[in-house]
Design a protein around this motif. Sequence first.
Motif, PDB file in Angstrom:
ATOM      1  N   PRO A 205      44.463  41.619  29.160  1.00 35.99           N
ATOM      2  CA  PRO A 205      44.407  41.330  30.606  1.00 35.99           C
ATOM      3  C   PRO A 205      43.285  42.058  31.325  1.00 35.99           C
ATOM      4  O   PRO A 205      42.654  41.490  32.220  1.00 35.99           O
ATOM      5  CB  PRO A 205      45.786  41.788  31.095  1.00 35.99           C
ATOM      6  N   ALA A 206      43.038  43.328  30.951  1.00 35.18           N
ATOM      7  CA  ALA A 206      41.964  44.074  31.607  1.00 35.18           C
ATOM      8  C   ALA A 206      40.606  43.432  31.343  1.00 35.18           C
ATOM      9  O   ALA A 206      39.759  43.347  32.242  1.00 35.18           O
ATOM     10  CB  ALA A 206      41.965  45.524  31.136  1.00 35.18           C
ATOM     11  N   HIS A 207      40.388  42.949  30.122  1.00 35.85           N
ATOM     12  CA  HIS A 207      39.132  42.292  29.781  1.00 35.85           C
ATOM     13  C   HIS A 207      39.002  40.954  30.500  1.00 35.85           C
ATOM     14  O   HIS A 207      37.927  40.597  30.990  1.00 35.85           O
ATOM     15  CB  HIS A 207      39.048  42.090  28.273  1.00 35.85           C
ATOM     16  N   GLN A 208      40.099  40.198  30.562  1.00 36.06           N
ATOM     17  CA  GLN A 208      40.077  38.928  31.271  1.00 36.06           C
ATOM     18  C   GLN A 208      39.740  39.127  32.748  1.00 36.06           C
ATOM     19  O   GLN A 208      38.949  38.371  33.331  1.00 36.06           O
ATOM     20  CB  GLN A 208      41.435  38.239  31.139  1.00 36.06           C
ATOM     21  N   LEU A 209      40.342  40.150  33.346  1.00 33.56           N
ATOM     22  CA  LEU A 209      40.092  40.421  34.756  1.00 33.56           C
ATOM     23  C   LEU A 209      38.635  40.793  35.000  1.00 33.56           C
ATOM     24  O   LEU A 209      38.016  40.332  35.966  1.00 33.56           O
ATOM     25  CB  LEU A 209      41.014  41.549  35.235  1.00 33.56           C
ATOM     26  N   GLU A 210      38.069  41.603  34.115  1.00 34.42           N
ATOM     27  CA  GLU A 210      36.674  42.006  34.270  1.00 34.42           C
ATOM     28  C   GLU A 210      35.741  40.802  34.185  1.00 34.42           C
ATOM     29  O   GLU A 210      34.825  40.650  35.002  1.00 34.42           O
ATOM     30  CB  GLU A 210      36.300  43.041  33.220  1.00 34.42           C
ATOM     31  N   LEU A 211      35.984  39.925  33.204  1.00 29.27           N
ATOM     32  CA  LEU A 211      35.125  38.749  33.055  1.00 29.27           C
ATOM     33  C   LEU A 211      35.285  37.778  34.227  1.00 29.27           C
ATOM     34  O   LEU A 211      34.301  37.225  34.723  1.00 29.27           O
ATOM     35  CB  LEU A 211      35.451  38.041  31.739  1.00 29.27           C
ATOM     36  N   ALA A 212      36.530  37.570  34.688  1.00 30.68           N
ATOM     37  CA  ALA A 212      36.754  36.662  35.809  1.00 30.68           C
ATOM     38  C   ALA A 212      36.102  37.186  37.084  1.00 30.68           C
ATOM     39  O   ALA A 212      35.465  36.432  37.829  1.00 30.68           O
ATOM     40  CB  ALA A 212      38.254  36.465  36.027  1.00 30.68           C
ATOM     41  N   GLN A 213      36.234  38.482  37.321  1.00 27.84           N
ATOM     42  CA  GLN A 213      35.612  39.064  38.512  1.00 27.84           C
ATOM     43  C   GLN A 213      34.092  38.996  38.430  1.00 27.84           C
ATOM     44  O   GLN A 213      33.423  38.720  39.441  1.00 27.84           O
ATOM     45  CB  GLN A 213      36.077  40.510  38.681  1.00 27.84           C
ATOM     46  N   LYS A 214      33.558  39.250  37.243  1.00 25.65           N
ATOM     47  CA  LYS A 214      32.094  39.187  37.085  1.00 25.65           C
ATOM     48  C   LYS A 214      31.592  37.769  37.330  1.00 25.65           C
ATOM     49  O   LYS A 214      30.592  37.560  38.024  1.00 25.65           O
ATOM     50  CB  LYS A 214      31.706  39.664  35.687  1.00 25.65           C
ATOM     51  N   PHE A 215      32.282  36.773  36.774  1.00 24.97           N
ATOM     52  CA  PHE A 215      31.872  35.382  36.969  1.00 24.97           C
ATOM     53  C   PHE A 215      31.912  35.001  38.443  1.00 24.97           C
ATOM     54  O   PHE A 215      30.952  34.426  38.984  1.00 24.97           O
ATOM     55  CB  PHE A 215      32.781  34.452  36.159  1.00 24.97           C
ATOM     56  N   ALA A 216      33.011  35.324  39.134  1.00 22.74           N
ATOM     57  CA  ALA A 216      33.143  34.949  40.539  1.00 22.74           C
ATOM     58  C   ALA A 216      32.119  35.680  41.403  1.00 22.74           C
ATOM     59  O   ALA A 216      31.482  35.080  42.279  1.00 22.74           O
ATOM     60  CB  ALA A 216      34.562  35.252  41.020  1.00 22.74           C
ATOM     61  N   THR A 217      31.932  36.984  41.152  1.00 17.68           N
ATOM     62  CA  THR A 217      31.014  37.769  41.979  1.00 17.68           C
ATOM     63  C   THR A 217      29.578  37.291  41.825  1.00 17.68           C
ATOM     64  O   THR A 217      28.854  37.103  42.807  1.00 17.68           O
ATOM     65  CB  THR A 217      31.113  39.255  41.610  1.00 17.68           C
ATOM     66  N   VAL A 218      29.146  37.097  40.581  1.00 19.04           N
ATOM     67  CA  VAL A 218      27.766  36.692  40.327  1.00 19.04           C
ATOM     68  C   VAL A 218      27.515  35.284  40.860  1.00 19.04           C
ATOM     69  O   VAL A 218      26.457  35.013  41.441  1.00 19.04           O
ATOM     70  CB  VAL A 218      27.440  36.778  38.824  1.00 19.04           C
ATOM     71  N   THR A 219      28.473  34.381  40.694  1.00 22.85           N
ATOM     72  CA  THR A 219      28.298  33.017  41.192  1.00 22.85           C
ATOM     73  C   THR A 219      28.155  33.009  42.709  1.00 22.85           C
ATOM     74  O   THR A 219      27.240  32.380  43.266  1.00 22.85           O
ATOM     75  CB  THR A 219      29.477  32.135  40.768  1.00 22.85           C
ATOM     76  N   ARG A 220      29.062  33.706  43.390  1.00 15.43           N
ATOM     77  CA  ARG A 220      28.979  33.750  44.859  1.00 15.43           C
ATOM     78  C   ARG A 220      27.670  34.381  45.316  1.00 15.43           C
ATOM     79  O   ARG A 220      26.983  33.852  46.202  1.00 15.43           O
ATOM     80  CB  ARG A 220      30.163  34.548  45.422  1.00 15.43           C
ATOM     81  N   ALA A 221      27.313  35.531  44.729  1.00 16.81           N
ATOM     82  CA  ALA A 221      26.110  36.234  45.168  1.00 16.81           C
ATOM     83  C   ALA A 221      24.857  35.411  44.893  1.00 16.81           C
ATOM     84  O   ALA A 221      23.944  35.341  45.723  1.00 16.81           O
ATOM     85  CB  ALA A 221      26.013  37.588  44.457  1.00 16.81           C
ATOM     86  N   THR A 222      24.803  34.769  43.725  1.00 15.21           N
ATOM     87  CA  THR A 222      23.617  33.987  43.367  1.00 15.21           C
ATOM     88  C   THR A 222      23.453  32.788  44.281  1.00 15.21           C
ATOM     89  O   THR A 222      22.353  32.523  44.792  1.00 15.21           O
ATOM     90  CB  THR A 222      23.718  33.526  41.901  1.00 15.21           C
ATOM     91  N   VAL A 223      24.538  32.051  44.496  1.00 13.45           N
ATOM     92  CA  VAL A 223      24.437  30.851  45.326  1.00 13.45           C
ATOM     93  C   VAL A 223      24.130  31.225  46.773  1.00 13.45           C
ATOM     94  O   VAL A 223      23.189  30.703  47.387  1.00 13.45           O
ATOM     95  CB  VAL A 223      25.737  30.024  45.241  1.00 13.45           C
ATOM     96  N   LYS A 224      24.919  32.141  47.331  1.00 16.71           N
ATOM     97  CA  LYS A 224      24.698  32.517  48.730  1.00 16.71           C
ATOM     98  C   LYS A 224      23.325  33.152  48.917  1.00 16.71           C
ATOM     99  O   LYS A 224      22.594  32.821  49.853  1.00 16.71           O
ATOM    100  CB  LYS A 224      25.794  33.477  49.196  1.00 16.71           C
TER     101      LYS A 224
END
Length: 370
Positions: A205-224
């Motif tokens: 779960p800790a690894h899943q959370l890290e990857l999900a947060q990284k994907f969401a953060t990078v996608t939002r930051a890159t697009v915006k």
Amino acid sequence: MEMTPPNSPLEDARSYLESRALLVLLIAVSLGFGWILLPFYGTILWGVILALLFTPMYRWWLARLKRRRSVAAFLTLLVVLVMVILPFALVTAALAQEAAATYQRIQSGAWNPALYLQSVFDALPRWLTGPLNSLGFTDFAALQSKLVSVLTQASQLIATQALSIGFDTFDFVARVFIMLYLAFFLIRDGDAVLRSVRRAIPLEPAHQLELAQKFATVTRATVKGNLLVAMIQGLLGGLAFWFLGVQSALLWAVLMAVLSLLPAVGAALVWGPVAIYFFASGAVWQGVALAAYGVLVIGLVDNVLRPVLVGKETRMPDYLVMISTLGGLGVFGINGFVLGPVVAALFIAVWHIYGSAREGDISPGGSDAV
């Protein structure tokens, strides 16, 4: 009837074969499903991106609509339609008219880029024309003919593609519908979808959370970040071209906005040659004004806003953001400006998880090692 004892070699072998068969079947159907969705991968990608960007707005609506999830998701998509889809369609329609007019001017000879190129070469100093001659740039007629051919094809392609979008072809409408339809369900049921995906991924779960947060953060930051920088640079460049009397200012503004997805040098690929032409044609103050404006205003937007909006949130170095963006554009096309940094961020995250696990910083149970 003789029963097979539990945990016998035969039972273990059967269980092993079943697990391997299930894995092979899982890979096969996943590849087949991905192959079916491949023609719409860009549409699906932007549906996911819209869901990530506008989920906070959905939660804002949800808190004020007594947890009516469908109504909140519909109102969120209505905002997306007004803020994103309609402005994009209007700009594209205007771009279609501008590109078509540019193509007609080139075809009729009213606008001859070859003459501009010849005037630039004629204005070059001898210390520069000498090396150009030694490098073989002496057949200016052939070079001009090739340039005119390239510009004609480019303007014709832009006009054709933009017109096909601007007049709401079936393909464009279908893709927009699929994107909004997918975004609606991802916005409304995104948490449930994410839980199902996390249950299916064989990671802690800790690894899943890290990857999900990284994907969401990078996608939002890159697009915006990238889209905001692109719009600002295109707007500033278009205003400068309009003020200086450059023809087809809207077309050049959109081109600057698209090229600004290339960090550091993107917009300069448009305003730089125009400034050089001003100098070569004797319009010195226009050349000075455009060069100063490009470096101090348009370039400042890229140098100040992009690291703050993209690099700071993604926690990636500027050089890695630039390399991954360029590589993503080369591999995935226009969608690569999102996919490139996302793949780079996930690459870093996975290696961080793997390295931490090997060093014992993270135990197999997902907690810190003692």
